[in-house]
Design a protein around this motif. Structure first.
Motif, short mmCIF file in Angstrom:
data_model
loop_
_atom_site.label_atom_id
_atom_site.label_comp_id
_atom_site.label_asym_id
_atom_site.label_seq_id
_atom_site.Cartn_x
_atom_site.Cartn_y
_atom_site.Cartn_z
N GLU A 108 0.84 -1.20 0.00
CA GLU A 108 0.00 0.00 0.00
C GLU A 108 0.88 1.25 0.00
O GLU A 108 1.80 1.37 0.80
CB GLU A 108 -0.91 -0.01 1.23
CG GLU A 108 -1.90 -1.15 1.19
CD GLU A 108 -2.73 -1.21 2.47
OE1 GLU A 108 -2.63 -0.28 3.29
OE2 GLU A 108 -3.45 -2.20 2.62
N GLY A 109 0.56 2.14 -0.87
CA GLY A 109 1.29 3.40 -0.96
C GLY A 109 0.92 4.32 0.19
O GLY A 109 -0.10 4.13 0.85
N THR A 110 1.73 5.29 0.42
CA THR A 110 1.45 6.23 1.52
C THR A 110 0.33 7.20 1.13
O THR A 110 0.16 7.54 -0.03
CB THR A 110 2.74 7.00 1.88
OG1 THR A 110 2.39 8.01 2.84
CG2 THR A 110 3.36 7.66 0.68
N VAL A 111 -0.42 7.61 2.16
CA VAL A 111 -1.55 8.52 1.92
C VAL A 111 -1.05 9.96 1.89
O VAL A 111 -1.67 10.82 1.28
CB VAL A 111 -2.59 8.36 3.06
CG1 VAL A 111 -3.92 9.00 2.68
CG2 VAL A 111 -2.79 6.90 3.41
N PHE A 112 0.09 10.18 2.52
CA PHE A 112 0.62 11.55 2.61
C PHE A 112 1.43 11.90 1.38
O PHE A 112 2.09 11.05 0.80
CB PHE A 112 1.50 11.70 3.86
CG PHE A 112 0.77 11.37 5.14
CD1 PHE A 112 -0.16 12.26 5.65
CD2 PHE A 112 1.02 10.17 5.80
CE1 PHE A 112 -0.83 11.95 6.83
CE2 PHE A 112 0.36 9.87 6.96
CZ PHE A 112 -0.58 10.74 7.48
N THR A 113 1.41 13.17 1.01
CA THR A 113 2.21 13.66 -0.12
C THR A 113 3.50 14.26 0.43
O THR A 113 3.68 14.39 1.64
CB THR A 113 1.43 14.74 -0.90
OG1 THR A 113 1.17 15.83 -0.02
CG2 THR A 113 0.13 14.18 -1.47
N GLU A 114 4.38 14.61 -0.50
CA GLU A 114 5.66 15.19 -0.11
C GLU A 114 5.45 16.54 0.59
O GLU A 114 6.17 16.89 1.52
CB GLU A 114 6.51 15.37 -1.38
CG GLU A 114 7.99 15.51 -1.12
CD GLU A 114 8.61 14.27 -0.49
OE1 GLU A 114 9.48 14.45 0.38
OE2 GLU A 114 8.22 13.14 -0.85
N ASP A 116 2.95 17.33 2.51
CA ASP A 116 2.53 17.08 3.89
C ASP A 116 3.73 16.80 4.79
O ASP A 116 3.77 17.25 5.94
CB ASP A 116 1.57 15.88 3.94
CG ASP A 116 0.23 16.18 3.29
OD1 ASP A 116 -0.15 17.36 3.23
OD2 ASP A 116 -0.42 15.22 2.82
N PHE A 117 4.72 16.07 4.27
CA PHE A 117 5.92 15.78 5.05
C PHE A 117 6.69 17.05 5.36
O PHE A 117 7.19 17.24 6.48
CB PHE A 117 6.82 14.79 4.31
CG PHE A 117 6.34 13.35 4.41
CD1 PHE A 117 6.24 12.72 5.65
CD2 PHE A 117 5.99 12.65 3.28
CE1 PHE A 117 5.80 11.42 5.74
CE2 PHE A 117 5.54 11.34 3.37
CZ PHE A 117 5.43 10.73 4.60
#
Length: 128
Positions: A108-114, A116-117
């Motif tokens: 599963e890929g991460t729900v957050f985008t770059e 958001d990090f």
């Protein structure tokens, strides 16, 4: 009432030791030499060439014909048909059945985008 033309005892059982001995002697007796061609004479003999005999017995390379034959038949059966044939040839016991293929779970890929990090980093570490 005995039937006419039929022996009282089977002919194989009637023959005693003398019969067996006579049969063996007849087998051992040499046949008379047949009048034929005299092998000691040279007349009528054909001289064979050693080179021709060698060429006759020389091995033949069949590689080219074999490759042509192998490459000729390129018929591949349908996948469904091959599966059906394999299933028919398999036994009914559980040990003969192939292991059931389990569906692999996709990572599963991460729900957050770059973005958001970066935002989290600014808030947590205080980096501007």
């Amino acid at each position: 009432l005995p039937v006419a033309g039929r022996a009282k005892v089977a002919p194989g059982l009637q023959r005693g030791r003398a019969g067996l001995r006579a049969a063996g002697a007849a087998r051992r007796r040499k046949r008379a030499p047949e009048p034929g061609r005299n092998k000691a004479t040279v007349k009528g003999r054909v001289v064979k060439s050693a080179i021709e005999e060698y060429h006759k017995k020389k091995p033949v390379n069949h590689l080219r014909e074999n490759l042509q034959y192998m490459l000729k038949g390129r018929l591949v059966a349908d996948k469904a048909v091959t599966e059906q044939v394999l299933a028919q040839n398999r036994g009914r016991k559980s040990k003969d059945q192939p292991p059931e293929k389990t569906e692999k779970k996709k990572p599963e890929g991460t729900v957050f985008t770059e973005e958001d990090f970066r935002k989290f980093e600014r808030e947590y570490f205080g980096v501007p």
